[in-house]
Write an enzyme that holds these catalytic residues in place. Structure first.
Site, short mmCIF file in Angstrom:
data_model
loop_
_atom_site.label_atom_id
_atom_site.label_comp_id
_atom_site.label_asym_id
_atom_site.label_seq_id
_atom_site.Cartn_x
_atom_site.Cartn_y
_atom_site.Cartn_z
N ASP A 7 -2.01 -5.89 9.17
CA ASP A 7 -2.50 -5.50 7.85
C ASP A 7 -3.54 -6.55 7.45
O ASP A 7 -3.19 -7.68 7.13
CB ASP A 7 -1.35 -5.47 6.85
CG ASP A 7 -1.82 -5.04 5.46
OD1 ASP A 7 -2.67 -4.14 5.37
OD2 ASP A 7 -1.32 -5.61 4.48
N GLU A 67 -5.26 -1.49 10.21
CA GLU A 67 -5.67 -0.56 9.16
C GLU A 67 -7.18 -0.56 9.01
O GLU A 67 -7.82 -1.62 9.01
CB GLU A 67 -5.01 -0.95 7.84
CG GLU A 67 -5.25 0.07 6.75
CD GLU A 67 -4.47 -0.26 5.49
OE1 GLU A 67 -3.83 0.66 4.95
OE2 GLU A 67 -4.51 -1.41 5.04
N ASP A 140 2.81 -7.32 3.00
CA ASP A 140 1.80 -7.23 4.07
C ASP A 140 2.49 -7.06 5.43
O ASP A 140 1.98 -6.36 6.31
CB ASP A 140 0.93 -8.48 4.08
CG ASP A 140 0.35 -8.78 2.71
OD1 ASP A 140 -0.75 -8.30 2.41
OD2 ASP A 140 1.03 -9.48 1.93
#
Length: 170
Positions: A7, A67, A140
Site C-alpha cells: 500500500d 495499488e 496500511d
C-alpha cells in the site's frame, strides 16, 4: 506463490505477505515501513527505496501487488505519494520481482465481491479470509494484505486476463 502486497505512501507504506496455493491463502507477515516527518522528501524517498529493497530480500516474494495511484482531494499529498510509488515500482524492477497493479475498486471486488465496498468491509473480509483474530494494524498493512489477496484471486482465476488499457473493437 508468495505475494507481497504494498500500500504505497510516503509517511507509511503498508506491506503484507501471504502464501497462495490454489484456493488456500495464509498470512505470513505484515507491517509498515515508516519515514520520519520533518525531513526532506528526497531523504524519505531514499529511505523507502533502501527499506523496500531490504524487505524484498528478507521476505523473498514471488510477485508484488501494488495499488494504482488514486487521487482524492489533496493534490499535494497525491504528488508526494506518486513519487514514493515510483520508488516502489523502481525497487521491484531492480530486484527482479514481477509487479501487478490494481485499482481500489478491483481490490474491493476481489476481496468483498462489490467494487464500491466500504473500507471497513474490506478490512473485515481480509481478516476473515486470512483467519485472523483482529484486523491488522496499521490500516496500511491491512490494505496491503487486501492487495495481496486481490492478486491471489486474480492469479488463480480461470477467467481470461484482460488488459483494461486495450480497447476491443467490434
Amino acid at each position: 506463490m508468495r505475494i507481497l502486497g504494498i500500500d504505497p505512501g510516503y509517511a507509511t507504506i503498508g506491506f503484507g505477505l501471504i502464501t497462495a496455493e490454489r484456493a488456500q491463502v495464509h498470512m505470513v507477515t505484515y507491517g509498515a515501513i515508516t519515514t520520519p516527518a520533518g525531513v526532506p522528501l528526497s531523504r524519505r524517498l531514499y529511505q523507502i527505496g533502501t527499506d523496500m529493497e531490504d524487505l524484498i530480500g528478507q521476505l523473498k516474494p514471488d510477485v508484488i501487488s501494488i495499488e494504482e495511484l488514486f487521487f482524492n482531494t489533496n493534490l499535494t499529498t497525491g504528488i508526494a505519494v506518486a513519487h514514493a510509488r515510483g520508488v516502489l515500482l523502481y525497487t521491484a524492477e531492480k530486484c527482479g520481482i514481477p509487479l501487478h497493479e490494481y485499482t481500489p475498486s478491483q481490490v474491493k471486488m476481489a476481496v468483498v465481491g462489490y467494487g464500491k465496498a466500504e473500507k471497513r468491509q474490506v478490512m473485515d473480509m481480509t481478516r476473515r479470509l486470512l483467519h485472523l483474530k483482529a484486523v491488522p494494524r496499521p490500516d496500511d498493512a491491512a490494505d496491503a494484505l487486501a492487495l495481496a489477496l486481490c492478486h491471489a484471486r486474480s492469479a488463480t482465476s480461470r477467467l481470461p486476463l484482460q488488459d483494461s488499457r486495450v480497447k476491443e473493437t467490434i
